[in-house]
Design an enzyme around this catalytic site. Structure first.
Site, PDB file in Angstrom:
ATOM      1  N   GLU A  97       0.843  -1.202   0.000  1.00  0.00           N
ATOM      2  CA  GLU A  97       0.000   0.000   0.000  1.00  0.00           C
ATOM      3  C   GLU A  97       0.876   1.249   0.000  1.00  0.00           C
ATOM      4  O   GLU A  97       1.930   1.280   0.636  1.00  0.00           O
ATOM      5  CB  GLU A  97      -0.875   0.031   1.268  1.00  0.00           C
ATOM      6  CG  GLU A  97      -2.324  -0.379   1.046  1.00  0.00           C
ATOM      7  CD  GLU A  97      -3.158   0.616   0.253  1.00  0.00           C
ATOM      8  OE1 GLU A  97      -2.599   1.402  -0.534  1.00  0.00           O
ATOM      9  OE2 GLU A  97      -4.379   0.598   0.414  1.00  0.00           O
ATOM     10  N   ASP A  98       0.408   2.279  -0.687  1.00  0.00           N
ATOM     11  CA  ASP A  98       1.135   3.547  -0.677  1.00  0.00           C
ATOM     12  C   ASP A  98       1.002   4.231   0.681  1.00  0.00           C
ATOM     13  O   ASP A  98       1.992   4.622   1.289  1.00  0.00           O
ATOM     14  CB  ASP A  98       0.628   4.466  -1.808  1.00  0.00           C
ATOM     15  CG  ASP A  98      -0.903   4.596  -1.849  1.00  0.00           C
ATOM     16  OD1 ASP A  98      -1.594   3.995  -1.003  1.00  0.00           O
ATOM     17  OD2 ASP A  98      -1.408   5.296  -2.750  1.00  0.00           O
ATOM     18  N   ASP A 101      -4.352   5.811   5.697  1.00  0.00           N
ATOM     19  CA  ASP A 101      -4.869   7.078   6.217  1.00  0.00           C
ATOM     20  C   ASP A 101      -5.914   6.732   7.285  1.00  0.00           C
ATOM     21  O   ASP A 101      -5.580   6.526   8.449  1.00  0.00           O
ATOM     22  CB  ASP A 101      -5.443   7.845   5.012  1.00  0.00           C
ATOM     23  CG  ASP A 101      -5.891   9.248   5.319  1.00  0.00           C
ATOM     24  OD1 ASP A 101      -5.371   9.846   6.262  1.00  0.00           O
ATOM     25  OD2 ASP A 101      -6.766   9.769   4.594  1.00  0.00           O
ATOM     26  N   LYS A 129      -0.515   7.610   8.405  1.00  0.00           N
ATOM     27  CA  LYS A 129      -0.916   8.840   9.109  1.00  0.00           C
ATOM     28  C   LYS A 129      -1.747   8.428  10.316  1.00  0.00           C
ATOM     29  O   LYS A 129      -2.984   8.424  10.245  1.00  0.00           O
ATOM     30  CB  LYS A 129      -1.816   9.692   8.194  1.00  0.00           C
ATOM     31  CG  LYS A 129      -1.111  10.437   7.106  1.00  0.00           C
ATOM     32  CD  LYS A 129      -2.105  11.420   6.474  1.00  0.00           C
ATOM     33  CE  LYS A 129      -2.084  11.362   4.990  1.00  0.00           C
ATOM     34  NZ  LYS A 129      -3.141  12.162   4.352  1.00  0.00           N
ATOM     35  N   PHE A 150      -1.732  16.301   3.181  1.00  0.00           N
ATOM     36  CA  PHE A 150      -2.007  15.580   1.935  1.00  0.00           C
ATOM     37  C   PHE A 150      -0.715  15.491   1.140  1.00  0.00           C
ATOM     38  O   PHE A 150      -0.106  16.506   0.801  1.00  0.00           O
ATOM     39  CB  PHE A 150      -3.102  16.277   1.122  1.00  0.00           C
ATOM     40  CG  PHE A 150      -3.604  15.397   0.024  1.00  0.00           C
ATOM     41  CD1 PHE A 150      -4.511  14.385   0.296  1.00  0.00           C
ATOM     42  CD2 PHE A 150      -3.131  15.546  -1.273  1.00  0.00           C
ATOM     43  CE1 PHE A 150      -4.951  13.532  -0.718  1.00  0.00           C
ATOM     44  CE2 PHE A 150      -3.570  14.702  -2.291  1.00  0.00           C
ATOM     45  CZ  PHE A 150      -4.482  13.695  -2.002  1.00  0.00           C
ATOM     46  N   ASP A 157      -1.040  10.653  -6.108  1.00  0.00           N
ATOM     47  CA  ASP A 157      -1.539  11.742  -6.958  1.00  0.00           C
ATOM     48  C   ASP A 157      -2.411  12.732  -6.202  1.00  0.00           C
ATOM     49  O   ASP A 157      -2.867  12.483  -5.080  1.00  0.00           O
ATOM     50  CB  ASP A 157      -2.401  11.166  -8.091  1.00  0.00           C
ATOM     51  CG  ASP A 157      -3.788  10.753  -7.600  1.00  0.00           C
ATOM     52  OD1 ASP A 157      -3.860  10.073  -6.558  1.00  0.00           O
ATOM     53  OD2 ASP A 157      -4.789  11.121  -8.237  1.00  0.00           O
ATOM     54  N   ARG A 163       2.087  11.961  -9.895  1.00  0.00           N
ATOM     55  CA  ARG A 163       2.526  10.580  -9.627  1.00  0.00           C
ATOM     56  C   ARG A 163       3.999  10.385  -9.988  1.00  0.00           C
ATOM     57  O   ARG A 163       4.686   9.556  -9.406  1.00  0.00           O
ATOM     58  CB  ARG A 163       1.679   9.585 -10.425  1.00  0.00           C
ATOM     59  CG  ARG A 163       0.235   9.483  -9.963  1.00  0.00           C
ATOM     60  CD  ARG A 163      -0.402   8.212 -10.520  1.00  0.00           C
ATOM     61  NE  ARG A 163      -1.856   8.251 -10.430  1.00  0.00           N
ATOM     62  CZ  ARG A 163      -2.573   7.923  -9.365  1.00  0.00           C
ATOM     63  NH1 ARG A 163      -1.965   7.525  -8.271  1.00  0.00           N
ATOM     64  NH2 ARG A 163      -3.891   7.984  -9.380  1.00  0.00           N
TER      65      ARG A 163
END
Ligand code: 5GP
Length: 178
Positions: A97-98, A101, A129, A150, A157, A163
């Site tokens: 996973e990037d 959140d 986060k 963010f 993105d 990206r």
């Protein structure tokens, strides 16, 4: 928005941490092979680098996910837009996973892939986060813990932009009330 994102993590910092994560994963799965599940689109850059830092036999699968929400807010309602192309029953699965959140997307993916009876299922996330967590989800291998901002770049993105930025930076999207 025309200005460049404010640097948070440099390309060198990311590359070093990805190498470390690769070594941790290699050690944790010694003698086994692993299926990396790259969650599209945000994880594609991370997964490409991570895969090359792992010294194990591995297979890579892509899971396309659309999270309903507006602007920079995730609703946790997840639609699968591209499914895995091979079964994962009996496999050691590592979700890549990037960013985690609220944790809602990852919770959904863990439940979904869990029904397919993998031998094990673990998570590698580049960013977390914790201040935004709604669900507590296990992250077995974590790159960086960050503040609530963010972030874009390195695959992440904003409205499909940024990206290809080689570093991770922060932006304050206009009109975002979060
Ligand atoms: P969650 O369900 O944990 O709230 O959100 C997970 C997904 O929301 C991430 O995989 C990512 O696509 C998106 N997301 C959450 N925070 C950020 C962020 O700071 N920047 C970007 N670009 N995407 C984010």
């Amino acid at each position: 928005m025309s200005e460049l994102p404010k640097p948070l993590l440099t390309a060198d910092q990311i590359a070093k941490r990805v190498r470390e994560l690769g070594a941790e994963i290699t050690k944790a799965y010694q003698g086994r092979s692993v299926v990396l599940v790259c969650v599209l689109k945000g994880s594609y850059v991370f997964a490409a680098d991570l895969a090359r830092a792992i010294d194990l036999p591995l297979r890579i699968e892509f899971l396309g996910v659309r999270s309903y929400g507006s602007g920079t807010k995730s609703s946790g309602v997840v639609q699968i837009t591209h499914d895995l192309t091979h079964p994962i029953e009996g496999e050691d699965v590592l979700i890549v996973e990037d960013i985690v959140d609220t944790g809602l997307t990852l919770e959904h993916l863990l439940n979904l892939l869990g029904t397919r009876l993998p031998r094990s299922i673990k998570v590698c996330a580049l960013l977390h986060k914790p201040s935004r967590a709604i669900r507590s989800v296990p992250i077995d291998f974590l790159g960086f813990t960050i503040e609530d901002a963010f972030v874009v770049g390195y695959g992440l993105d904003w409205d499909e932009r940024y990206r290809n930025l080689p570093y991770i930076g922060t932006i304050a999207p206009e009109g975002d009330e979060s």
